[in-house]
Design a protein around this motif. Structure first.
Motif, PDB file in Angstrom:
ATOM      1  N   MET A 115      29.819  58.376  42.326  1.00  0.00           N
ATOM      2  CA  MET A 115      29.955  59.445  41.337  1.00  0.00           C
ATOM      3  C   MET A 115      29.708  60.795  41.985  1.00  0.00           C
ATOM      4  SD  MET A 115      28.040  57.813  37.988  1.00  0.00           S
ATOM      5  CE  MET A 115      28.618  59.094  36.864  1.00  0.00           C
ATOM      6  N   GLU A 116      30.403  61.809  41.492  1.00  0.00           N
ATOM      7  CA  GLU A 116      30.174  63.172  41.938  1.00  0.00           C
ATOM      8  C   GLU A 116      28.898  63.724  41.288  1.00  0.00           C
ATOM      9  OE1 GLU A 116      32.448  65.393  44.031  1.00  0.00           O
ATOM     10  OE2 GLU A 116      32.565  63.282  44.619  1.00  0.00           O
ATOM     11  N   ASN A 117      28.282  64.717  41.934  1.00  0.00           N
ATOM     12  CA  ASN A 117      27.176  65.423  41.314  1.00  0.00           C
ATOM     13  C   ASN A 117      27.676  66.107  40.031  1.00  0.00           C
ATOM     14  OD1 ASN A 117      25.712  64.696  43.539  1.00  0.00           O
ATOM     15  ND2 ASN A 117      25.639  66.742  44.426  1.00  0.00           N
ATOM     16  N   PHE A 118      26.822  66.177  39.025  1.00  0.00           N
ATOM     17  CA  PHE A 118      27.225  66.896  37.816  1.00  0.00           C
ATOM     18  C   PHE A 118      25.998  67.363  37.060  1.00  0.00           C
ATOM     19  CE2 PHE A 118      26.715  62.533  36.327  1.00  0.00           C
ATOM     20  CZ  PHE A 118      26.128  62.663  35.083  1.00  0.00           C
TER      21      PHE A 118
ATOM     22  N   ASN B 102      33.186  65.534  24.504  1.00  0.00           N
ATOM     23  CA  ASN B 102      31.933  66.299  24.537  1.00  0.00           C
ATOM     24  C   ASN B 102      31.325  66.332  25.938  1.00  0.00           C
ATOM     25  OD1 ASN B 102      30.822  63.749  24.857  1.00  0.00           O
ATOM     26  ND2 ASN B 102      29.316  63.966  23.214  1.00  0.00           N
ATOM     27  N   GLY B 103      32.101  65.912  26.941  1.00  0.00           N
ATOM     28  CA  GLY B 103      31.655  65.980  28.325  1.00  0.00           C
ATOM     29  C   GLY B 103      31.165  64.674  28.908  1.00  0.00           C
ATOM     30  N   LEU B 104      30.807  63.720  28.063  1.00  0.00           N
ATOM     31  CA  LEU B 104      30.258  62.465  28.567  1.00  0.00           C
ATOM     32  C   LEU B 104      31.283  61.655  29.357  1.00  0.00           C
ATOM     33  CD1 LEU B 104      28.032  61.096  25.650  1.00  0.00           C
ATOM     34  CD2 LEU B 104      27.285  61.765  27.936  1.00  0.00           C
ATOM     35  N   THR B 105      32.521  61.614  28.876  1.00  0.00           N
ATOM     36  CA  THR B 105      33.495  60.709  29.484  1.00  0.00           C
ATOM     37  C   THR B 105      33.889  61.111  30.891  1.00  0.00           C
ATOM     38  OG1 THR B 105      35.359  61.901  28.489  1.00  0.00           O
ATOM     39  CG2 THR B 105      34.452  60.036  27.248  1.00  0.00           C
ATOM     40  N   PHE B 106      33.770  62.386  31.233  1.00  0.00           N
ATOM     41  CA  PHE B 106      34.153  62.796  32.585  1.00  0.00           C
ATOM     42  C   PHE B 106      32.972  63.261  33.436  1.00  0.00           C
ATOM     43  CE2 PHE B 106      35.415  66.258  29.627  1.00  0.00           C
ATOM     44  CZ  PHE B 106      34.544  67.260  30.017  1.00  0.00           C
ATOM     45  N   SER B 107      31.745  63.014  32.991  1.00  0.00           N
ATOM     46  CA  SER B 107      30.585  63.296  33.839  1.00  0.00           C
ATOM     47  C   SER B 107      30.596  62.336  35.032  1.00  0.00           C
ATOM     48  CB  SER B 107      29.288  63.116  33.043  1.00  0.00           C
ATOM     49  OG  SER B 107      29.208  64.061  32.005  1.00  0.00           O
ATOM     50  N   GLY B 108      30.552  62.885  36.236  1.00  0.00           N
ATOM     51  CA  GLY B 108      30.621  62.063  37.437  1.00  0.00           C
ATOM     52  C   GLY B 108      32.021  61.886  37.972  1.00  0.00           C
TER      53      GLY B 108
END
Length: 382
Positions: free
Chosen positions: A1-4, A254-260
């Motif tokens: 996962m990427e930093n977020f 709301n941002g959850l699905t693309f976190s990481g």
């Protein structure tokens, strides 16, 4: 996962009767006068307007009314709202309606705090530095605008549909009562389902970094939308299905699905915004036309993810079969899959392609979605 970094300060009040608390929420934020915005007269016919008005009055909060916001919100109405908000010196803006009303409210809130014309914020002439506090009561689930900082509007003179985004546009409180959505028409239910799925597949298919956790979350939400849509088409009064549909719509953007995740884009929205701007088609209806066509064009660029989609959403093996299954499902529920169903002819494509170039530049993907590519995609939907 990427930093977020994930931070979402919007308070969600979910469930029956929660709209009665709106006066208390505004009072807790020190609001004395609010601009109450809505779309159709349905909220008055069904008694919601009176209920909200009473909740505000009971807490000593004055209201100014702005109705008539249309389903593809236009900048002229936003300007009207800004003028009204300034004239009455309101402290906050309250949206009672669906995503189009809330998008308009966000633009009004930002425009009141900007000395120039609000369209400057959409074309990037300047950034959004401040906005009036925002509150929302949802009557339709689709856009996720109740828990994100974005908004779109169409310039009714230039026929451009562009977006704004800023942390100050996150609602302070959003009330999601699924019971208020029972009166949504069959058409707008299926258009909403398409809209939610489009929000989910953009990062799912285009991300350069897409963790399995995020893929699984997205697949779960898509399956939820499919299952609950079918239930609601049979029984619109099913509160449990309506609740799950509404919460899935919120979670989709709301941002959850693309976190990481990282390196993703919004090509389906970039293309559809031109259909809405030029032909005033419902956003979800335009997306159900664009999505299968885009997926067929994009397939070879991320075939493993299309295989996942076919397997975990539809229980199929071939990636092409997953695309066909989604298109078949759109046809089954009655949302369009062909441009002709939107009243868009093949002879209209050059104008659409030209307009899309405005959007792909705004989304930062013009190097990929050239006029030739956009033409290729759209011809798959003729």
């Amino acid at each position: 996962m990427e930093n977020f970094t994930y931070h979402n300060p919007t308070k969600i009040e979910f469930g029956t009767g929660k709209e009665k608390l709106i006066g208390q929420h505004l009072l807790e934020h020190g609001i004395k006068k609010v601009l109450l915005c809505y779309g159709s007269e349905r909220i008055k016919q069904e008694g919601l307007f009176d209920l909200v008005s009473q909740s505000l009055t009971d807490k000593g909060i004055a209201l100014v009314e702005l109705g008539g916001i249309v389903s593809n919100p236009v900048i002229s109405k936003v300007r009207e709202g800004i003028t009204l908000a300034r004239a009455h010196q309101v402290d906050a803006i309250l949206s009672v309606g669906g995503g189009s009303v809330l998008d308009s409210v966000k633009a009004i809130a930002a425009g009141v705090c900007y000395d120039g014309d609000v369209w400057d914020l959409f074309v990037g002439k300047t950034g959004i530095k401040a906005a009036l506090p925002l509150f929302a009561i949802l009557t339709l689930a689709a856009t996720g605008s109740e828990m994100n900082p974005g908004a779109v509007a169409t310039n009714d003179e230039t026929k451009e549909k562009l977006f704004i985004s800023a942390p100050s546009l996150l609602p302070r409180v959003s009330i999601v009562n699924p019971a208020l959505m029972q009166g949504v028409s069959r058409d707008y239910l299926v258009y909403s389902a398409s809209d939610v799925i489009a929000h989910l597949i953009e990062s799912y298919f285009t991300a350069a970094v897409q963790p399995k956790l995020q893929s699984r979350l997205i697949e779960s939400l898509i399956c939820t939308i499919i299952e609950t849509t079918e239930t609601l088409l049979t029984n619109p009064a099913d509160y449990d299905a309506r609740s799950q549909f509404a919460w899935a719509a919120t979670l989709a953007l709301n941002g959850l699905t693309f976190s990481g995740a990282a390196g993703f884009s919004y090509p389906n929205h970039a293309i559809e915004h031109s259909l809405s701007a030029l032909f005033n088609v419902p956003h979800g209806a335009g997306l159900s036309v664009v999505m299968p066509a885009w997926m067929k064009w994009y397939l070879d660029r991320n075939k493993p993810q299309f295989e996942r989609f076919a397997t975990y959403v539809f229980g199929l093996e071939a990636p092409e079969a997953g695309i066909a299954a989604l298109e078949d499902w759109f046809n089954k529920i009655g949302t369009p899959t062909r441009l002709s169903q939107l009243g868009v002819a093949e002879t209209d494509l050059p104008a659409v392609v030209d307009n899309v170039q405005i959007n792909v530049h705004a989304f930062g993907i013009a190097n990929i979605y050239t006029p030739e590519v956009v033409t290729d995609i759209l011809k798959r939907a003729v």
